[in-house]
Write a protein that holds these residues in place. Structure first.
Motif, mmCIF file in Angstrom:
data_model
loop_
_atom_site.group_PDB
_atom_site.id
_atom_site.type_symbol
_atom_site.label_atom_id
_atom_site.label_comp_id
_atom_site.label_asym_id
_atom_site.label_seq_id
_atom_site.Cartn_x
_atom_site.Cartn_y
_atom_site.Cartn_z
ATOM 1 N N TYR A 62 50.015 46.069 30.511
ATOM 2 C CA TYR A 62 49.994 47.382 31.154
ATOM 3 C C TYR A 62 48.631 47.766 31.701
ATOM 4 O O TYR A 62 48.536 48.556 32.628
ATOM 5 N N VAL A 63 47.559 47.205 31.161
ATOM 6 C CA VAL A 63 46.216 47.513 31.674
ATOM 7 C C VAL A 63 45.723 46.409 32.605
ATOM 8 O O VAL A 63 44.679 46.545 33.222
ATOM 9 N N LEU A 64 46.450 45.328 32.690
ATOM 10 C CA LEU A 64 46.198 44.164 33.546
ATOM 11 C C LEU A 64 45.067 43.260 33.078
ATOM 12 O O LEU A 64 45.132 42.057 33.231
ATOM 13 N N MET A 65 44.003 43.817 32.499
ATOM 14 C CA MET A 65 42.865 42.978 32.130
ATOM 15 C C MET A 65 42.166 43.532 30.884
ATOM 16 O O MET A 65 41.993 44.735 30.755
ATOM 17 N N LYS A 66 41.792 42.615 29.998
ATOM 18 C CA LYS A 66 40.978 42.958 28.831
ATOM 19 C C LYS A 66 39.850 41.940 28.758
ATOM 20 O O LYS A 66 40.019 40.789 29.161
ATOM 21 N N SER A 67 38.714 42.358 28.232
ATOM 22 C CA SER A 67 37.614 41.412 28.059
ATOM 23 C C SER A 67 37.070 41.507 26.643
ATOM 24 O O SER A 67 37.143 42.558 26.006
ATOM 25 N N TYR A 68 36.548 40.379 26.191
ATOM 26 C CA TYR A 68 36.037 40.261 24.830
ATOM 27 C C TYR A 68 34.696 39.544 24.875
ATOM 28 O O TYR A 68 34.569 38.512 25.547
ATOM 29 N N PRO A 69 33.690 40.063 24.161
ATOM 30 C CA PRO A 69 32.417 39.331 24.095
ATOM 31 C C PRO A 69 32.591 38.077 23.238
ATOM 32 O O PRO A 69 33.253 38.122 22.195
ATOM 33 N N ILE A 70 32.040 36.975 23.709
ATOM 34 C CA ILE A 70 32.098 35.709 22.965
ATOM 35 C C ILE A 70 30.747 35.019 23.077
ATOM 36 O O ILE A 70 29.902 35.411 23.878
ATOM 37 N N SER A 71 30.577 33.996 22.290
ATOM 38 C CA SER A 71 29.379 33.168 22.377
ATOM 39 C C SER A 71 29.814 31.729 22.135
ATOM 40 O O SER A 71 29.936 31.289 20.997
ATOM 41 N N TYR A 72 30.087 31.028 23.230
ATOM 42 C CA TYR A 72 30.527 29.643 23.136
ATOM 43 C C TYR A 72 29.959 28.889 24.330
ATOM 44 O O TYR A 72 30.324 29.169 25.478
ATOM 45 N N GLU A 87 53.159 43.684 41.852
ATOM 46 C CA GLU A 87 54.213 43.509 42.848
ATOM 47 C C GLU A 87 53.747 42.611 43.986
ATOM 48 O O GLU A 87 54.522 41.842 44.532
ATOM 49 N N LYS A 88 52.474 42.771 44.368
ATOM 50 C CA LYS A 88 51.897 42.005 45.481
ATOM 51 C C LYS A 88 50.544 41.461 45.035
ATOM 52 O O LYS A 88 49.820 42.105 44.262
ATOM 53 N N ALA A 89 50.190 40.292 45.549
ATOM 54 C CA ALA A 89 48.914 39.673 45.194
ATOM 55 C C ALA A 89 47.738 40.584 45.533
ATOM 56 O O ALA A 89 46.721 40.579 44.834
ATOM 57 N N GLU A 90 47.867 41.404 46.566
ATOM 58 C CA GLU A 90 46.783 42.302 46.980
ATOM 59 C C GLU A 90 46.416 43.303 45.884
ATOM 60 O O GLU A 90 45.288 43.790 45.838
ATOM 61 N N GLU A 91 47.354 43.622 45.009
ATOM 62 C CA GLU A 91 47.080 44.567 43.923
ATOM 63 C C GLU A 91 46.010 44.034 42.967
ATOM 64 O O GLU A 91 45.373 44.800 42.264
ATOM 65 N N PHE A 92 45.828 42.723 42.947
ATOM 66 C CA PHE A 92 44.795 42.106 42.112
ATOM 67 C C PHE A 92 43.408 42.621 42.490
ATOM 68 O O PHE A 92 42.514 42.707 41.649
ATOM 69 N N GLU A 93 43.239 42.992 43.748
ATOM 70 C CA GLU A 93 41.947 43.482 44.241
ATOM 71 C C GLU A 93 41.478 44.730 43.505
ATOM 72 O O GLU A 93 40.277 44.996 43.450
ATOM 73 N N THR A 94 42.404 45.517 42.938
ATOM 74 C CA THR A 94 41.999 46.730 42.224
ATOM 75 C C THR A 94 41.143 46.413 41.000
ATOM 76 O O THR A 94 40.421 47.272 40.506
ATOM 77 N N LEU A 95 41.224 45.165 40.513
ATOM 78 C CA LEU A 95 40.412 44.757 39.354
ATOM 79 C C LEU A 95 39.000 44.349 39.759
ATOM 80 O O LEU A 95 38.185 44.030 38.907
ATOM 81 N N LYS A 96 38.729 44.357 41.061
ATOM 82 C CA LYS A 96 37.434 43.915 41.594
ATOM 83 C C LYS A 96 37.086 42.510 41.088
ATOM 84 O O LYS A 96 36.083 42.304 40.414
ATOM 85 N N PRO A 97 37.948 41.530 41.402
ATOM 86 C CA PRO A 97 37.788 40.184 40.854
ATOM 87 C C PRO A 97 36.461 39.515 41.209
ATOM 88 O O PRO A 97 35.959 38.704 40.427
ATOM 89 N N GLU A 98 35.863 39.887 42.340
ATOM 90 C CA GLU A 98 34.582 39.276 42.705
ATOM 91 C C GLU A 98 33.516 39.564 41.648
ATOM 92 O O GLU A 98 32.606 38.771 41.445
#
Length: 145
Positions: A62-72, A87-98
């Protein structure tokens, strides 16, 4: 596809981690494919645990993305993306993937990568999972590079 007991996921996770490129100038990407209930989130949970994440990794459906600090090795952050609800691949852009795909210290796991086809760089590993014909505590898993 090889049948793998879910109790063996930790071993498999380390095998995949060792096969990831060490000298990338961008994030390492693991794509996870398979039907609902195939074990994609379970795989990420095993990966997170192996990387020292204390909390149980929850599906970011539901939040699309989670991040966790790691050290590996070169990685300092595990990013877990679930593209199922897009619904559309363009929606991925809202996560600012760059902002996260360009960082070589990020390890990015993407569930349902086919939903963002064309928006995601070529994965470093593709993990195909299937529960069809497997027992409750096992899955069929195939790893491709």
């Amino acid at each position: 596809m090889a049948k793998v007991a879910l109790s063996e996921l930790a071993r498999l996770v380390y095998e995949i981690l060792e096969q990831l490129p060490k000298d990338k100038v961008s994030a390492a990407i693991i794509a996870l494919t398979g039907e609902l209930g195939a074990g994609k989130t379970t795989f990420v949970q095993a990966l997170a645990k192996a990387l020292g994440v204390q909390d149980t990794a929850q599906s970011p459906t539901y939040v699309l993305m989670k991040s966790y600090p790691i050290s590996y090795k070169q990685f300092t952050k595990l990013i877990h993306i679930d593209a199922y609800r897009l619904e559309k691949a363009e929606e991925f852009e809202t996560l600012k993937p760059e902002s996260f795909l360009s960082d070589p210290h990020n390890l990015v796991c993407v569930e349902w990568p086919e939903r963002i086809e064309g928006k995601l760089p070529t994965p470093d590993a593709v993990v195909k999972l299937s529960a069809e014909g497997a027992g409750e505590a096992e899955r069929y898993i195939q790893i491709e590079k």
